[in-house]
Design an enzyme around this catalytic site. Structure first.
Site, PDB file in Angstrom:
ATOM      1  N   ASP A 141       0.840  -1.196   0.000  1.00 33.58           N
ATOM      2  CA  ASP A 141       0.000   0.000   0.000  1.00 33.58           C
ATOM      3  C   ASP A 141       0.876   1.247   0.000  1.00 33.58           C
ATOM      4  O   ASP A 141       1.532   1.554   0.996  1.00 33.58           O
ATOM      5  CB  ASP A 141      -0.891  -0.027   1.249  1.00 33.58           C
ATOM      6  N   ASP A 142       0.922   1.950  -1.115  1.00 32.88           N
ATOM      7  CA  ASP A 142       1.732   3.168  -1.256  1.00 32.88           C
ATOM      8  C   ASP A 142       3.229   2.885  -1.167  1.00 32.88           C
ATOM      9  O   ASP A 142       4.003   3.758  -0.742  1.00 32.88           O
ATOM     10  CB  ASP A 142       1.368   4.205  -0.184  1.00 32.88           C
ATOM     11  N   ARG A 164       2.143  10.005  -4.882  1.00 39.39           N
ATOM     12  CA  ARG A 164       0.761   9.533  -5.034  1.00 39.39           C
ATOM     13  C   ARG A 164      -0.177  10.649  -5.491  1.00 39.39           C
ATOM     14  O   ARG A 164      -0.037  11.788  -5.080  1.00 39.39           O
ATOM     15  CB  ARG A 164       0.261   8.989  -3.685  1.00 39.39           C
ATOM     16  N   ASP A 224       0.240  -0.374  -5.236  1.00 41.21           N
ATOM     17  CA  ASP A 224      -0.919   0.194  -5.923  1.00 41.21           C
ATOM     18  C   ASP A 224      -0.642   1.539  -6.581  1.00 41.21           C
ATOM     19  O   ASP A 224      -1.209   1.852  -7.624  1.00 41.21           O
ATOM     20  CB  ASP A 224      -2.117   0.314  -4.969  1.00 41.21           C
ATOM     21  N   ASN A 225       0.220   2.362  -5.979  1.00 47.76           N
ATOM     22  CA  ASN A 225       0.474   3.700  -6.536  1.00 47.76           C
ATOM     23  C   ASN A 225       1.750   4.260  -5.921  1.00 47.76           C
ATOM     24  O   ASN A 225       2.433   3.581  -5.154  1.00 47.76           O
ATOM     25  CB  ASN A 225      -0.699   4.641  -6.286  1.00 47.76           C
TER      26      ASN A 225
END
Length: 508
Positions: free
Chosen positions: A36-37, A288, A279-280
């Protein structure tokens, strides 16, 4: 008599082939791990300031992709593209799914877990789901923020380990599986759980009030030890922020080690395709919610037991998170069904299977990106294409200021950047806030001569042929993916008229 014998031989051959197919199906599983991130805070990608031995071990069994990109730099939209193979503007997950934001994919979307489930493949998710609606994204085994604390199923690596163990223990011997482990690390948590630190780096560390994660040995870093990327201000506040992020990355790394150990001890290591990515971009300035390299470039490792000849090798091929669904469908030999969304034309996947890249190096050099919102108040539609050396970004609402999301706004790095800017002090950043907020409609960068993407070539006459070629390429992809924003910002989409983009004469 001869006919009967021939029929008998053909029948036996048919049965034998089916037995072989069933035998092969038992050896076809997938473990998808999404952080996540997360970015390139790992020694796999030459960050020598941080220790990530478990990602290193996975990399030795993987193809290491050096040019992997998300198709949208926002959590729920990105997770929807991972699980559908469709860009956010096509699957309907325009922004964040939770609470007041309430974005969902269209009911007609044929997601990866839906298609695998229909094909008899057992599906499981552990950790952060962050997509909906439920019928579009069904899982047989689900421990997510919808029925648990996201801290427990996304950051407590002991709990994650035990859930993976339970999933594998309940696995039927002859049934293939798809297990999606979605860590919540290293996402910021200063906005929602500030008591645990800006990156939840204190959660479970054994200190008073922090709880204890038995399998986690916290790794601590000083601000002087971190490696500051070019797009982050080199200030004491940002360095301390990065040091906290590194500690959370170390928990992610140890969690990945536990998950892979469970896979190995359950006897599935040599039967399972393992994919790791994020994810990003990381939640720092220019990261982000941006479609620059710093917001869209992703780590990606793919380990296939059948393709050991490329283990440990790097690939320069341009790949996308849009490729994950077609890759997994290809691995399971599950066809993508004909269907439409909202009564429009037949949906086609524009991503590709990455399995060929696990055998030989392909010449893929193009990826696309599409962003509309992050939080519901963060409307800033962008479309982008990165081909070869050049990245082209179309900022549709370029006269508006670029929006800032909540948890990034309260971060030590951004608050320090704001305060320094307001006080007229040096920011240690490669941009100004004014330049960050207000952008040109078209941004064209030569990423090989200008990797920091600081020189916009869109108005350079010498680059007009490149600009026009990329604009045409991007527009073609938008039409192919049924982009509702395809005519913006200076025209209206009218599907029943010709031409379909009707001019507004609004001076743009």
């Amino acid at each position: 008599m001869a006919f009967s014998f021939r029929f008998y031989v053909l029948l036996r051959l048919f049965i034998l082939l089916n037995i072989c197919f069933v035998g092969e199906s038992k050896k076809r599983n997938v473990l998808l791990i999404i952080a996540d991130d997360a970015g390139f805070e790992t020694d796999v990608y030459n960050n020598t300031a941080i220790r990530t031995p478990h990602l290193q071990a996975l990399a030795r069994r993987s193809v290491i992709f050096q040019n992997a990109f998300t198709s949208v730099s926002s959590c729920s939209p990105s997770r929807s593209t991972i699980l559908t193979g469709l860009p956010q503007h096509q699957n309907g997950m325009y922004g964040l799914h939770q609470g007041v934001h309430h974005f969902n994919s269209f009911d007609q979307v044929q997601s990866l877990p839906l298609l695998l489930g229909k094909s008899g493949i057992r599906t499981g998710i552990i950790g952060k789901k962050h997509v909906g609606p439920g019928p579009v994204y069904p899982f047989d085994f689900a421990y997510t923020e919808e029925n648990n604390s996201v801290l427990q199923v996304g950051r407590n690596i002991t709990r994650i380990k035990l859930l993976v163990r339970r999933f594998l223990q309940e696995q039927e011997e002859e049934r293939p599986f798809f297990l999606y482990v979605a860590f919540h690390d290293p996402h910021r948590c200063g906005h929602s759980q500030p008591q645990y630190g800006p990156f939840c780096e204190k959660f479970g560390n054994g200190e008073a009030g922090m709880g204890r994660i038995p399998d986690w040995t916290p790794q601590h870093y000083t601000p002087e030890q971190v490696k500051v990327p070019y797009f982050i201000p080199d200030t004491p506040a940002a360095r301390a922020d990065l040091a906290a992020q590194y500690t959370t990355v170390s928990r992610l790394d140890q969690g990945i080690g536990l998950v892979l150990k469970e896979l190995r001890e359950a006897g599935f290591e040599n039967d399972t395709l393992v994919i790791y990515s994020s994810d990003n971009g990381i939640p720092f300035p220019n990261g982000r919610t941006n479609l620059y390299w710093s917001g869209s470039a992703e780590p990606m490792l793919i380990s296939a037991p059948e393709h050991q000849q490329r283990w440990g090798q790097e690939s320069q091929a341009y790949v996308s998170l849009l490729d994950i669904t077609p890759t997994i469908l290809d691995w399971f030999s599950v066809p993508y069904p004909p269907h439409s969304i909202m009564g429009n034309g037949r949906v086609e996947l524009t991503g590709r299977s990455l399995l060929p890249a696990l055998e030989t190096e392909p010449s893929w050099d193009t990826v696309f990106a599409s962003q509309s919102l992050h939080e519901v108040t963060m409307y800033y539609p962008m479309r982008a294409v990165h081909q070869g050396a050049y990245r082209l970004i179309h900022n549709l609402n370029f006269k508006m200021p670029f929006p800032i999301d909540q948890d990034f706004y309260v971060s030590p790095t951004f608050q320090d950047l704001l305060n320094r800017t307001q006080a007229g002090r040096p920011t240690g950043w490669f941009k100004t806030l004014q330049g960050y907020y207000y952008r040109e409609r078209w941004e064209l960068y030569d990423t090989r001569s200008d990797p920091a993407e600081t020189r916009n070539l869109a108005q350079d006459p010498a680059h007009q042929p490149v600009l026009e070629a990329l604009q045409a390429r991007l527009l073609k992809w938008q039409w192919a993916t049924e982009d509702p924003w395809v005519c913006g910002p200076d025209a209206v989409l009218e599907a029943k008229l010709t031409p379909q983009c009707r001019p507004l004469f609004n001076g743009l």
